[in-house]
Write a protein that holds these residues in place. Structure first.
Motif, mmCIF file in Angstrom:
data_model
loop_
_atom_site.group_PDB
_atom_site.id
_atom_site.type_symbol
_atom_site.label_atom_id
_atom_site.label_comp_id
_atom_site.label_asym_id
_atom_site.label_seq_id
_atom_site.Cartn_x
_atom_site.Cartn_y
_atom_site.Cartn_z
ATOM 1 N N SER A 222 0.742 -0.918 -0.094
ATOM 2 C CA SER A 222 -0.261 0.300 0.408
ATOM 3 C C SER A 222 0.846 1.251 0.275
ATOM 4 N N GLU A 223 1.911 1.058 1.096
ATOM 5 C CA GLU A 223 2.778 2.210 0.778
ATOM 6 C C GLU A 223 3.473 2.579 -1.104
ATOM 7 N N ILE A 224 3.798 1.386 -1.283
ATOM 8 C CA ILE A 224 4.652 1.322 -2.736
ATOM 9 C C ILE A 224 3.584 2.274 -3.504
ATOM 10 N N GLU A 225 2.325 1.772 -3.353
ATOM 11 C CA GLU A 225 1.002 2.398 -4.504
ATOM 12 C C GLU A 225 1.356 3.988 -4.419
ATOM 13 N N ARG A 226 0.523 4.611 -2.474
ATOM 14 C CA ARG A 226 0.838 5.870 -2.739
ATOM 15 C C ARG A 226 2.251 6.681 -2.597
ATOM 16 N N LEU A 269 11.035 4.456 -3.368
ATOM 17 C CA LEU A 269 9.924 3.409 -3.548
ATOM 18 C C LEU A 269 10.931 2.265 -4.337
ATOM 19 N N VAL A 270 12.657 2.663 -4.495
ATOM 20 C CA VAL A 270 13.848 1.036 -4.570
ATOM 21 C C VAL A 270 13.515 0.938 -3.407
ATOM 22 N N ILE A 271 13.855 1.796 -2.299
ATOM 23 C CA ILE A 271 14.260 0.892 -0.848
ATOM 24 C C ILE A 271 12.376 0.158 -0.504
ATOM 25 N N LEU A 272 11.799 0.248 -0.796
ATOM 26 C CA LEU A 272 10.643 -0.547 -0.251
ATOM 27 C C LEU A 272 10.045 -1.912 -1.308
ATOM 28 N N LYS A 273 10.553 -0.899 -2.529
ATOM 29 C CA LYS A 273 10.351 -2.654 -3.810
ATOM 30 C C LYS A 273 11.306 -3.866 -3.866
ATOM 31 N N ASN A 274 12.975 -3.141 -3.318
ATOM 32 C CA ASN A 274 14.272 -4.243 -2.706
ATOM 33 C C ASN A 274 13.992 -4.929 -1.281
#
Length: 360
Positions: A222-226, A269-274
Motif C-alpha cells: 500500500s505504501e508503494i502505491e501511495r 520506492l527503490v528501498i520499499l521494492k527491494n
C-alpha cells in the motif's frame, strides 16, 4: 403346697454353677478329647494352609523442592501469557503445583481402573492362553490381594499399599510394580499437560507472527502505491526537491507526500521494492520471537521432579500374613471352650430329662 412343689421343681431345673462344675468334673475325659480334637484340627489347618505373604509400602506427599522443576516451567508459561493481555484469562494460565495437588494426582492414578488393569494384565494374565472369562476371574481374584489404605483427613497424609502373594519375593516385586505404574502414569499426565501448554503458546505466537507479517507486507504494498501516486504528482509539477523556504507545511505525509520531491520519492520506492523482510519494521515481533525461542527450549520431558515420595519401599516379608498362628490358636481355644460348654449343658439337660422320665 402345690405351688411350693412347682417352685422347687423350677429351681431344680435351673442351671447353676455347682451343677456345671460337677458335670465338668465327671466328664473330664470327653472334654479332654473335644479340646484335643479341636487342637489337632487347628494344627492341621495351620500346617495344610499354604502361607500367604503381604508386602507393604508407604508413600508420602512430595516436598516443595520435589516440584521446583514443574513449577519453573509453569512460571515461564504464565509470564508469557501475562505479556499478552489476551492470554491473561484462566484458560491460558496454569496453577502452580502444590504438594496436595501432586499427591492427589498420584492417588487418583493409584486407585484408577486403568492403572489397575495395566498392572493385572502385565503381572497376572500376560502371555497366558486363556479365555476372556478366565482372564476376568483371575483379575477379580488378584484385585482382592491389593489393599490401599488411605489416611483420615486429620491424620498424616500417608498411603499404605499392601499386596498379598504366596511368594514373598513376588509380593515385593509386584507391590513395587503397582506403585511405579501409578508414579509413572501421574508423572506422564503432568508432563503432557506442560507439553500441551507449551505447544498452545507456540501455536498462538506463530499465528500472531504470521498475521503481523502478512499485515506488514500489505502495508508495504500500500505504501508503494501511495508513493507512486505522490511521485507522479511531483513529476507533473516538476518538483525535484522540497521547497527550501516560505513553506508553511510541516508534514510531508498523506496528501502532502508529493512535496518531498520526486527524487526522494523515487529513492524511497527503490528501498520499499527491494525490501526483503518487513520484520525490522514490526514493533511487537522481537517479543514474540523471543518468546518462541524460550518456548522451544522448554523441554518438559527432561523434568526429574517427583509427585510422590516412597517413605517405605516394599520388602519381601519374612513372616506369612496368612495363616496367622496366634489368631488361629485363639480361635481354636475359643471353639474348644464353646464346644465344652455346649457338651456340659447338653449332658446336664439329658440327665434331667432322664430323671424326669423316672419320676413319671
Amino acid at each position: 403346697m402345690i405351688e411350693t412343689h412347682k417352685r422347687q421343681k423350677a429351681d431344680e431345673n435351673q442351671l447353676n454353677i455347682f451343677d456345671f462344675l460337677l458335670t465338668a468334673k465327671r466328664n473330664k475325659k470327653p472334654l479332654f478329647i473335644i479340646n484335643i480334637c479341636v487342637g489337632l484340627l487347628t494344627v492341621l489347618y495351620i500346617t495344610l494352609t499354604e502361607p500367604s505373604f503381604r508386602a507393604k509400602a508407604v508413600v508420602t506427599p512430595p516436598t516443595p523442592s520435589d516440584l521446583i522443576e514443574f513449577n519453573a516451567i509453569i512460571r515461564v508459561l504464565n509470564q508469557i501469557a501475562i505479556e499478552d493481555e489476551k492470554r491473561e484469562s484462566p484458560e491460558y494460565m496454569l496453577r502452580e503445583l502444590s504438594t496436595d495437588d501432586a499427591f492427589n494426582l498420584f492417588k487418583r492414578h493409584l486407585s484408577s481402573e486403568k492403572n489397575l488393569d495395566t498392572f493385572l494384565e502385565s503381572e497376572y494374565t500376560k502371555n497366558k492362553n486363556i479365555t476372556k472369562t478366565e482372564k476376568e476371574k483371575i483379575k477379580t481374584q488378584a484385585k482382592e490381594k491389593i489393599l490401599i489404605l488411605n489416611p483420615k483427613e486429620q491424620e498424616l497424609k500417608n498411603i499404605e499399599i499392601n499386596l498379598e502373594n504366596k511368594n514373598p519375593e513376588e509380593a515385593e516385586n509386584r507391590a513395587s510394580t503397582f506403585i511405579n505404574l501409578a508414579i509413572q502414569s501421574s508423572h506422564e499426565e503432568t508432563i503432557q499437560t506442560l507439553k500441551s501448554a507449551i505447544e498452545l503458546h507456540l501455536k498462538i505466537n506463530e499465528l500472531k507472527i504470521e498475521t503481523l507479517r502478512e499485515s506488514a507486507e500489505k502495508n508495504r504494498i500500500s505504501e508503494i502505491e501511495r508513493i507512486k501516486n505522490a511521485y507522479q504528482q511531483a513529476k507533473k509539477i516538476d518538483l525535484e526537491s522540497p521547497a527550501m523556504g516560505g513553506n508553511l507545511i510541516t508534514s510531508y505525509s498523506g496528501e502532502n507526500m508529493y512535496l518531498r520531491g520526486y527524487k526522494a520519492l523515487e529513492a524511497e520506492l527503490v528501498i520499499l521494492k527491494n525490501r526483503k523482510s518487513n520484520d525490522p519494521y514490526i514493533k511487537s515481533l522481537p517479543t514474540l520471537l523471543s518468546q518462541n525461542k524460550t518456548l522451544n527450549k522448554l523441554d518438559a520431558t527432561l523434568i526429574r521432579g517427583r509427585l510422590v515420595n516412597i517413605d517405605s519401599s516394599p520388602t519381601a516379608p519374612t513372616t506369612p500374613y496368612k495363616p496367622n498362628i496366634l489368631i488361629c490358636i485363639i480361635i481354636g481355644v475359643g471353639i474348644g471352650i464353646l464346644l465344652s460348654i455346649l457338651f456340659i449343658i447338653t449332658t446336664i439337660s439329658y440327665k434331667r430329662y432322664k430323671d424326669l422320665n423316672k419320676e413319671i
